[in-house]
Structures are given as C-alpha cells and as structure tokens.
Design an enzyme around this catalytic site. Structure first.
Site, PDB file in Angstrom:
ATOM      1  N   ARG A   1       0.832  -1.222   0.000  1.00 16.56           N
ATOM      2  CA  ARG A   1       0.000   0.000   0.000  1.00 16.56           C
ATOM      3  C   ARG A   1       0.862   1.265   0.000  1.00 16.56           C
ATOM      4  O   ARG A   1       0.483   2.283   0.578  1.00 16.56           O
ATOM      5  CB  ARG A   1      -0.956   0.031   1.211  1.00 16.56           C
ATOM      6  CG  ARG A   1      -1.898  -1.138   1.298  1.00 16.56           C
ATOM      7  CD  ARG A   1      -2.916  -1.160   0.153  1.00 16.56           C
ATOM      8  NE  ARG A   1      -3.958  -2.121   0.416  1.00 16.56           N
ATOM      9  CZ  ARG A   1      -3.872  -3.422   0.129  1.00 16.56           C
ATOM     10  NH1 ARG A   1      -2.789  -3.915  -0.446  1.00 16.56           N
ATOM     11  NH2 ARG A   1      -4.875  -4.226   0.408  1.00 16.56           N
TER      12      ARG A   1
ATOM     13  N   SER B   1      -9.881  -0.952   4.302  1.00 22.04           N
ATOM     14  CA  SER B   1      -9.056  -1.181   5.495  1.00 22.04           C
ATOM     15  C   SER B   1      -8.524   0.154   6.005  1.00 22.04           C
ATOM     16  O   SER B   1      -7.916   0.903   5.250  1.00 22.04           O
ATOM     17  CB  SER B   1      -7.855  -2.060   5.161  1.00 22.04           C
ATOM     18  OG  SER B   1      -8.278  -3.280   4.631  1.00 22.04           O
TER      19      SER B   1
ATOM     20  N   GLU C   1      -3.640   2.967   7.104  1.00 23.67           N
ATOM     21  CA  GLU C   1      -3.442   2.765   5.679  1.00 23.67           C
ATOM     22  C   GLU C   1      -4.090   3.916   4.909  1.00 23.67           C
ATOM     23  O   GLU C   1      -3.637   4.312   3.839  1.00 23.67           O
ATOM     24  CB  GLU C   1      -4.090   1.428   5.296  1.00 23.67           C
ATOM     25  CG  GLU C   1      -3.700   0.918   3.938  1.00 23.67           C
ATOM     26  CD  GLU C   1      -4.882   0.767   3.018  1.00 23.67           C
ATOM     27  OE1 GLU C   1      -4.911   1.480   2.010  1.00 23.67           O
ATOM     28  OE2 GLU C   1      -5.765  -0.050   3.320  1.00 23.67           O
TER      29      GLU C   1
END
Ligand code: EPU
Length: 338
Positions: free
Chosen positions: A164, A238, A334
């Site tokens: 990510r 997420s 994230e």
C-alpha cells in the site's frame, strides 16, 4: 474544465465526510490540465489532488485548490503473443476497468474486482486483494509534474511499489498528478485462487470450468459479504495496514495467543492480520455516535451517517492504543488523512 467554489466534498469521498472545498477544478483531459496549470494565476495555488476519494479521511475544510482528476479513456496500446497492454485514464473507475478486461478475456486484474476508487490511485496505493497486487499487472504510468508542468513516464521500478505504498505517497507526495496507467495483462490466464476464501467460494458457486469471470464473481461475492458498501455506509476499506513483525516476536505471541493469524514472509518477518488483533480487543461492531468499527471486518472503520473526521481519528487512536497494550504491536493507518 469545470471550476466550482465552496462545494461540499461529501459526494466525492467514500467516507462521506461533509467538508467543503474553497475551490474545485475538475479536469477531464490531459491537455486541459496542462493549459490550466500554465495559467499564471495557478502558480500561487497549492493543490490537493482528488481521485475516486476512496482512501482518504477528511478532517477539515480544504483551503487548497482541489484538483478533481476525471481523465477518461481506455485503449489497447500494444499487443504481443501472450500479452496485451491497456492504457486507462486516471479518472476511470477501477472496477469498471477490471470488468472491461475480464469481459474481453484479458487476465490479471480479476482478483482486484470491486476495489473502490479510480485508476490513478491504483499505483499510488499499490492496491491489492486476494493474493494479487497492482504491481503484478503494472507496466508504466504517465504523470505531470505540477511545477515543471512536464510529462514524466514512470516504469515499475521508479514507482517503488510496496505494501500500500509508492513514491507518490512518499518522496513525491503532492508533486505529480497521474494522468494514465498502462497495464500488462495476460492473454492466457494464470489463475490465482490460492487465497483461502476464493477456492471455497468457487466451490459454493458450483464452478466447474475455472475462468477469470468466475474468479471476479467469487471475489465480488466475498467482498460484498464482508466489506461495507460505501454507498450504504461511509468507509475507506481497510483503515489500518496489516503490521509486519519479526518471526521471534510472532513465536512469542503465538505462545500467548495460539489463535493469532499471521502469514510468514521472507526474511524472518511475519504479517499479522490486524482485523484479528482488533477483534480480540473487542472493537468489532463497536459504535460511538456515528463512528464505528465494522461488524463483519474489524479492519474497516465506518461512518454510519454524520461522523466527523476527528471522531474517526479518535476511535482509531483508541484502537491503536488497545492493540499496543494487549499485543505490543503498533498499528499504522493505511488511509490518507487530510
Ligand atoms: N480477521 C478477523 N477478524 C476481523 C477481520 C479479519 O479475525 O474482523 C481475520 C480473518 O479471519 C482472516 C484474516 O484476519 O483470517 C485476514 O482477513 P481478510 O482476508 O478479510 O483480509 P485482511 O487481511 O483483513 C486484506 C486487505 C484488504 C483485502 C483483503 C483480501 C490490507 C490492509 N487489507 O485485509 O484490502 O481486501 O486482505 O485480500 O492489507 C483495503 O486495502 O482497503 C482492503 C480492503
């Protein structure tokens, strides 16, 4: 090009945060973008680039000029015996691109079906799901340097794609606007069904002849069963990353918590399932006001209706503190926060 003033960004972010932008410029073509950037009045403006708004938590109004990237277009730019190269505008909806490719039998993206957001964010975040990451299908991208106003082509190695992560979230943050991404897809599919739930779902669906269309369907079913639909409940997927720890720490944790979920990586590292850690701390389904932790996937924080960004941040900090206290593991966000 469309310029709007004092506009609510609520329809433009999947968390549904009702913050306002002082000015929002929407561009649909690369040429339009260059023309606008070259106007002298723009030189003093600081820009905030908005794509699909699916990985951002707004905590305040935006004084910077919001540049809404809606560059469209999908085309085949090259073909080899085994591969096909697809170039897509940064403003193309990610899932529609996946389905466009699946329908034509171009393989590689099917495990990434239904990820919210646009093409431009796919390398930015190195999006990933069900055993596949964007880097597996990435060929190159074009971006415009916002100050030099020149086009730069980034190859895979230039993007430094990690979990990510990419250069666009780090050393080049705020410097480039991605205008298009070219993907290298397979004419002969290599099926990725190793990720536990996919195989099970394919069996449940009664699939006899495996195909990329069947995999995309399975992924969509799994996602729909676990992840909240942003059109119903605000969220940005997420909220935290799955943390990486050393193998010796994992062994220590396993002794204390035999059920702990972890995946052994190379170099004696282990990736822990943050959703499991959060659930064990009792947060799954928790709600305070309109800020909450999703009832089916604890890694996802949600805005039930009118939560403020600050309330989501406060909840995330409480979660981070409790996971740290119980497991000694530090969770990292994230989602990007503005
Ligand atoms: N788990 C729990 N409780 C929870 C959530 C998960 O015990 O509340 C356990 C599950 O039982 C499973 C493990 O944790 O054993 C992993 O769960 P899951 O397969 O749902 O995936 P994840 O690790 O929680 C990651 C990505 C998702 C991606 C899925 C599937 C990150 C930060 N998230 O989630 O990506 O869809 O794998 O590949 O890596 C996103 O980035 O926004 C995103 C949704």
């Amino acid at each position: 090009m469309n310029i709007q003033y004092n506009i609510s960004l609520r329809p433009f972010n999947t968390f549904g945060m009702d913050v306002h932008a002082r000015k929002m410029v929407t561009i649909e073509h690369e040429a339009e973008l260059l023309t606008w950037l070259n106007e002298s009045s723009v030189h003093d403006e600081t820009l905030f680039i908005l794509g699909g708004g699916s990985n951002i938590l707004f905590t305040r109004d935006i004084e910077d000029t919001v540049l809404h990237n809606k560059i469209a277009g999908v085309e085949v730019v090259n073909e080899e015996e085994d591969h096909i190269y697809i170039k897509a505008g940064a403003g193309v909806n990610w899932h529609s691109l996946v389905m466009h490719c699946v329908e034509r039998g171009w393989a590689g993206m099917e495990n990434l079906a239904l990820i919210p957001g646009n093409v431009g964010a796919s390398p930015m975040q190195n999006i990933g799901a069900y055993g596949v990451e964007l880097k597996d299908v990435f060929h190159e991208l074009e971006a415009i340097h916002l100050h030099q106003k020149e086009k730069v082509v980034f190859q895979l190695k230039d993007c430094e794609l990690g979990y990510r992560e990419s250069v666009f979230k780090n050393k080049y943050k705020g410097q480039f606007i991605i205008t298009s991404v070219t993907y290298k897809l397979n004419k002969k599919p290599v099926y990725q069904t190793g990720y536990g739930a996919i195989q099970q779902e394919l069996e449940r669906m009664g699939v006899k002849d495996l195909s990329i269309a069947a995999i995309a369907q399975a992924v969509m079913q799994i996602r729909r069963s676990k992840l909240p639909d942003p059109s119903q409940i605000g969220n940005a997927g997420s909220f935290f990353k799955n943390p990486e720890i050393e193998k010796y720490q994992y062994i220590q944790l396993q002794a204390l918590f035999p059920q702990i979920v972890g995946y052994v990586l190379a170099q004696d590292k282990v990736k822990l399932a943050a959703g499991w850690l959060i659930e064990q701390c009792g947060w799954k389904g928790f709600r305070k006001g309109d800020a909450g932790c999703h009832e089916k996937q604890a890694l996802v924080l949600v805005n039930h209706a009118h939560a403020q960004g600050a309330e989501i941040i406060a909840l995330s900090q409480e979660i981070i503190a409790s996971v740290k206290e119980k497991f000694g593991v530090r969770l990292e966000r994230e989602v990007n926060v503005y």
